[in-house]
Write a protein that holds these residues in place. Structure first.
Motif, short mmCIF file in Angstrom:
data_model
loop_
_atom_site.label_atom_id
_atom_site.label_comp_id
_atom_site.label_asym_id
_atom_site.label_seq_id
_atom_site.Cartn_x
_atom_site.Cartn_y
_atom_site.Cartn_z
N THR A 129 -67.01 -28.42 5.70
CA THR A 129 -65.79 -29.00 6.28
C THR A 129 -64.55 -28.64 5.46
O THR A 129 -63.43 -28.74 5.97
N THR A 130 -64.74 -28.22 4.22
CA THR A 130 -63.59 -27.88 3.38
C THR A 130 -62.80 -26.69 3.91
O THR A 130 -61.63 -26.52 3.57
N LYS A 131 -63.41 -25.87 4.76
CA LYS A 131 -62.68 -24.73 5.32
C LYS A 131 -61.55 -25.19 6.23
O LYS A 131 -60.60 -24.43 6.48
N ASP A 132 -61.63 -26.42 6.73
CA ASP A 132 -60.62 -26.91 7.67
C ASP A 132 -59.29 -27.25 7.00
O ASP A 132 -58.28 -27.43 7.70
N PRO A 167 -59.00 -33.03 8.53
CA PRO A 167 -57.58 -32.98 8.18
C PRO A 167 -56.67 -33.28 9.37
O PRO A 167 -55.60 -33.87 9.19
N VAL A 168 -57.07 -32.90 10.57
CA VAL A 168 -56.27 -33.19 11.75
C VAL A 168 -56.28 -34.68 12.04
O VAL A 168 -55.25 -35.29 12.34
N LEU A 169 -57.44 -35.31 11.93
CA LEU A 169 -57.58 -36.73 12.25
C LEU A 169 -57.00 -37.65 11.18
O LEU A 169 -56.39 -38.67 11.49
N LEU A 170 -57.22 -37.28 9.91
CA LEU A 170 -56.90 -38.20 8.81
C LEU A 170 -55.67 -37.81 8.01
O LEU A 170 -55.09 -38.66 7.33
N GLY A 171 -55.29 -36.54 8.04
CA GLY A 171 -54.26 -36.06 7.13
C GLY A 171 -54.90 -35.48 5.88
O GLY A 171 -56.10 -35.67 5.62
N ASP A 172 -54.11 -34.80 5.07
CA ASP A 172 -54.64 -34.03 3.96
C ASP A 172 -55.33 -34.89 2.90
O ASP A 172 -56.50 -34.67 2.58
N ARG A 173 -54.63 -35.85 2.34
CA ARG A 173 -55.21 -36.63 1.23
C ARG A 173 -56.44 -37.44 1.62
O ARG A 173 -57.48 -37.36 0.95
N PRO A 174 -56.39 -38.24 2.70
CA PRO A 174 -57.60 -38.97 3.09
C PRO A 174 -58.76 -38.05 3.43
O PRO A 174 -59.92 -38.36 3.13
N ALA A 175 -58.46 -36.91 4.07
CA ALA A 175 -59.54 -35.98 4.41
C ALA A 175 -60.19 -35.44 3.15
O ALA A 175 -61.41 -35.30 3.07
N ARG A 176 -59.39 -35.13 2.14
CA ARG A 176 -59.95 -34.63 0.89
C ARG A 176 -60.85 -35.67 0.23
O ARG A 176 -61.90 -35.33 -0.33
N ARG A 177 -60.45 -36.92 0.26
CA ARG A 177 -61.28 -37.97 -0.35
C ARG A 177 -62.62 -38.09 0.38
O ARG A 177 -63.68 -38.20 -0.26
N LEU A 178 -62.57 -38.07 1.71
CA LEU A 178 -63.82 -38.17 2.47
C LEU A 178 -64.68 -36.93 2.25
O LEU A 178 -65.91 -37.04 2.10
N MET A 179 -64.07 -35.77 2.21
CA MET A 179 -64.83 -34.54 1.94
C MET A 179 -65.50 -34.61 0.57
O MET A 179 -66.64 -34.14 0.40
#
Length: 316
Positions: A209-212, A228-240
């Motif tokens: 998923t990090t490719k997104d 990243p589309v659903l959550l935004g950059d920072r929250p997506a990075r934390r979940l990843m």
């Protein structure tokens, strides 16, 4: 000008007229095949071959000596299948790739769409015929891989567009790859293969998923619902980061509890997972495609390292 010189000139003209167009056509065909190979992401294709060979090595460590022909033909069949999957994906990703400024041949126009479609059909046929020459078991797995590629990129509801579908199809494609290696080697599906295939397929699906992170603009334009589309950059990075820890932990847990022989690959993956998590958490807000893709590049390096360590443990 003499009669003979006219004849010589005429023969030369006919020779040039016949040979040159066919030579041009062959050269153009070679360029298109090479472009389709670049579209299929050679770095990823090599990883699929390593997965295939790792599956073969774990299932039947002596297969390189006892079944070299089956392994070679099987690896070719699997290469055609994964090439098909990624070229089909490129055909379906043109909107996103162009929006993201991708240098891939389909996005830039270096590979015509109609030519890519013909190559996709040829690859599917080559994959099935080559696999059938090895065994019915491998042919069935190749057919399943082709179907997964179609579901991911081109089905009625392409599964690449949602997180659940992405994880399910990518993980399935990983497991099938290891099983295909075992089928080509003629080996059984033992606990080592189960642990390796499940753990590394989760690594593919969750860490992938990090490719997104670098493709938000194109994914949003195409309606894809990535993290990243659903959550935004920072929250997506934390979940990843959480997903990467989970994926990396599966192999380590499996090695400690069930298959100690896989401890070295598990440690290698744990080190890689730590690096990916560090990149994710320290790179929030990064601009520029190169910086945004750092976690994905480290994710890919980790895959190479793990599979090479597996092949080192089961050298045949």
């Amino acid at each position: 000008m003499t009669y003979h010189s006219v004849i010589r000139f005429d023969r030369y003209s006919r020779s040039v007229g016949v040979v040159r167009p066919s030579s041009v056509a062959v050269a153009e065909g070679c360029r298109h095949v090479a472009a389709s190979w670049r579209e299929a992401r050679p770095v990823v294709q090599v990883v699929f071959q390593l997965r295939f060979l790792a599956g073969a090595a774990v299932a039947a460590p002596q297969a390189v000596l006892t079944r070299p022909g089956s392994l070679l033909v099987g690896a070719f069949a699997w290469l055609c299948a994964t090439w098909f999957v990624y070229l089909l994906n490129g055909l379906s990703d043109q909107v996103e790739d162009r929006r993201n400024g991708s240098p891939r041949p389909l996005a830039t126009g270096a590979l015509p769409v109609d030519v890519a479609r013909r190559i996709v059909v040829a690859l599917a046929g080559l994959a099935l015929v080559s696999a059938a020459a090895v065994s019915a078991r491998l042919a069935g797995l190749v057919a399943l891989m082709l179907a997964l590629g179609w579901l991911y990129s081109a089905g009625p509801r392409p599964q690449k567009g949602n997180m659940f579908g992405f994880v399910l199809v990518v993980a399935s494609g990983g497991i099938v790859t290891y099983l295909a290696g075992a089928a080509a080697s003629g080996g059984p599906v033992g606990p080592e293969l189960v642990v390796l295939s499940v753990a590394m397929s989760l690594w593919m699906a969750l860490g992938g998923t990090t490719k997104d992170l670098s493709d938000v603009a194109g994914d949003r334009a195409a309606g894809r619902r990535t993290l990243p589309v659903l959550l935004g950059d920072r929250p997506a990075r934390r979940l990843m980061a959480v997903l990467v820890v989970v994926a990396g932990g599966v192999l380590l847990t499996g090695a400690l509890v069930l298959t100690p022989v896989l401890l070295l690959p598990a440690v290698v993956l744990a080190i890689g997972a730590t690096g990916v998590v560090g990149c994710l958490l320290t790179g929030a807000g990064a601009t520029g495609r190169w910086l945004q893709r750092r976690p994905y590049r480290l994710f890919m390096v980790s895959q190479y390292a793990v599979h090479l360590s597996v092949l080192g443990l089961f050298p045949g």
